[in-house]
Design a protein around this motif. Structure first.
Motif, PDB file in Angstrom:
ATOM      1  N   SER A  68     105.646  38.711 120.363  1.00 40.00           N
ATOM      2  CA  SER A  68     105.780  39.776 121.206  1.00 40.00           C
ATOM      3  C   SER A  68     106.297  39.871 122.593  1.00 40.00           C
ATOM      4  CB  SER A  68     104.377  40.752 121.161  1.00 40.00           C
ATOM      5  OG  SER A  68     103.538  40.009 121.992  1.00 40.00           O
ATOM      6  N   HIS A  69     106.201  38.136 123.037  1.00 44.33           N
ATOM      7  CA  HIS A  69     106.601  37.928 124.244  1.00 44.33           C
ATOM      8  C   HIS A  69     107.991  37.445 123.874  1.00 44.33           C
ATOM      9  CE1 HIS A  69     107.069  35.655 128.002  1.00 44.33           C
ATOM     10  NE2 HIS A  69     106.103  36.042 128.289  1.00 44.33           N
ATOM     11  N   PRO A  70     108.853  38.195 125.040  1.00 45.01           N
ATOM     12  CA  PRO A  70     110.231  38.132 124.691  1.00 45.01           C
ATOM     13  C   PRO A  70     110.943  36.466 124.739  1.00 45.01           C
ATOM     14  CG  PRO A  70     109.801  39.141 126.786  1.00 45.01           C
ATOM     15  CD  PRO A  70     108.413  39.128 126.160  1.00 45.01           C
TER      16      PRO A  70
END
Ligand SMILES: [Zn+2]
Length: 465
Positions: A68-70
């Motif tokens: 979910s962290h780019p």
């Protein structure tokens, strides 16, 4: 007849016949560094090509999730459920590495080609962490073969690819997948033993807290001939403020930063006789740090204050000027006995009382949270007893590893006790050039984990009692 002994013998045969070395060579040959975006495809390939088919062959159901962290890499979760009523072991590893630093390795070595030289097996990730999770999985294969595919318990594995960037997105992932990851215990490997010859269990990690100390007196530097001696020098003020934080021998003087009752009795007890270091070129300075503590208590049971970097002016190109600003980037390595949110208020009070109101505390915060499972936890005792039986040696339990690991996340969301069993040593040069795995420790890792995987199926784990 399959037995504990035959399982350990089968695991040691995997090591002794070169199968482990061949597998590790395959893993190391994938340049899966997470610290250089140019290698993103290799980061993906590690999970898709090296881990997925292997885990599926062992009967795991494998799912690979986007982070979910780019900037975070994918996260693999493998589950091998035999019976939802049985205990579940969660294991963890990371397939990403730090940068290769190709040009800095010794002549004849290169990061992405495993090269054994006697007991030292060189290659990036050999110790951190590819070799370590590969040992545990291959030992599990040996036990599966002996048990004819039925362990008697469930295994889940989480493999992340962003550990070397501070486990980006891992907290959010675990929080969002509590049910998927639910388990009775975390049993995993990373980091070094306390000494090469000492089998070790770490039940947590120290945390890291960072902040800057800044003395900003004026917007720019001024002529040292016209102004030196007339106006305050930020570097001198900063140096003197730092000298109030630690004394000449490294003893922390901000006493509110330290465990209020001293090293807890349970921690003192497990650290009795614990050796520190070995296999490294440097040794502890006997007089540095808190007087009265052993070296083991200083790094496993106490907090440390470190100045990571400091500047005033430009050291690489000094000019004749009184600098306008001086800055130190500082770190506290802390144990769970002190809440990190108290660090800044305690320091502010201390600096003000010492006459340094102009020293600002900037950008404070936890980077890695501290974690600790009570060393007396039954799962820790179970693992230590199993390893002592397999290795014929005392196991050193330490209340936290010296380096960082994301164990706090598993404690926070899954409430699992932490049992870290490191298969490396302090001299392994992880994070620098010439990283290597120490073969005798790896071989003991095979015996230790074959024994553990076997004993977990014998019906007398702490969960079953
Ligand atoms: Zn690392």
């Amino acid at each position: 007849m399959a037995s504990r002994e035959s399982a350990i013998a089968e695991a040691l045969a995997i090591f002794d016949t070169g199968q482990f070395q061949a597998r590790l060579a395959e893993l190391v040959s994938i340049p899966s560094t997470s610290q250089d975006p140019a290698y993103a495809a290799d980061v993906d390939r590690y999970l898709e090509e090296a881990m997925r088919p292997w885990l599926e062959r062992m009967g795991f159901t494998v799912e690979i999730y986007a982070n979910s962290h780019p900037a975070g890499g994918p996260i693999l979760v493998a589950t091998r459920m035999e019976d939802s009523r049985s205990e579940t072991i969660l294991t963890y590893g990371h397939g990403d590495t730090v940068r290769g630093l190709d040009e800095q390795w010794r002549e004849g070595l290169s990061p992405w080609a495993l090269k054994p030289e006697g007991d030292l097996w060189y290659g990036r990730g050999s110790a951190d962490n590819k070799g370590q999770h590969a040992i545990n999985l291959m030992a599990l294969e040996a036990v599966l073969a002996q048990r004819q595919g039925r362990l008697g318990y469930n295994v889940k594995m989480l493999l992340e690819m962003s550990e070397e960037r501070g486990s980006l997105g891992l907290r959010e992932f675990v929080a969002a997948h509590r049910e998927l990851l639910a388990a009775d215990v975390l049993l995993a490997s990373d980091g070094p033993r306390v000494a090469p010859e000492t089998p070790t269990i770490a039940t947590g990690t120290r945390g890291t807290y960072h902040f800057d100390l800044a003395v900003s007196l004026r917007p720019g530097a001024v002529h040292s001939g016209h102004w030196g001696g007339l106006i305050a020098d930020p570097a001198l003020i900063l140096a003197q403020a730092l000298a109030t934080i630690c004394d000449r021998k490294g003893r922390i003087l901000v006493r509110d930063w330290l465990p209020p009752g001293g090293v807890p009795a349970s921690v003192k007890q497990v650290l009795q006789g614990c050796v520190v270091g070995g296999g490294d070129e440097i040794a502890p300075d006997p007089d540095w740090g808190e007087p009265g503590l052993t070296a083991a208590e200083k790094i496993y049971g106490w907090n440390g204050f470190i100045v990571l970097a400091m500047t005033s002016g430009r050291p690489e190109n000094p000019v004749n000027a009184v600098a306008g600003e001086a800055r130190a980037h500082c770190q506290i390595r802390y144990v769970v006995d002190v809440p990190p949110e108290t660090f800044v208020p305690a320091l502010r009070k201390h600096l003000d009382a010492a006459g340094f109101p102009e020293v600002a505390i900037e950008k404070p915060g936890v980077r890695l949270a501290a974690s600790r499972t009570d060393p007396a936890n039954p799962w820790v005792q179970f693992a230590a007893a199993s390893m002592e039986k397999s290795l014929g040696q005392k196991v050193q339990v330490i209340p936290n590893a010296s380096g960082g690991l994301p164990g706090d996340i598993f404690m926070d969301y899954l409430s699992v006790p932490l049992v870290w069993v490191p298969h490396s040593y302090n001299g392994c040069k992880q994070h620098g050039p010439d990283e290597h795995l120490l073969a005798p420790i790896a071989r003991e890792g095979f015996a230790a984990f074959a024994g553990l995987w076997w004993d977990l199926g014998e019906g007398n784990t702490p969960a079953a009692r």
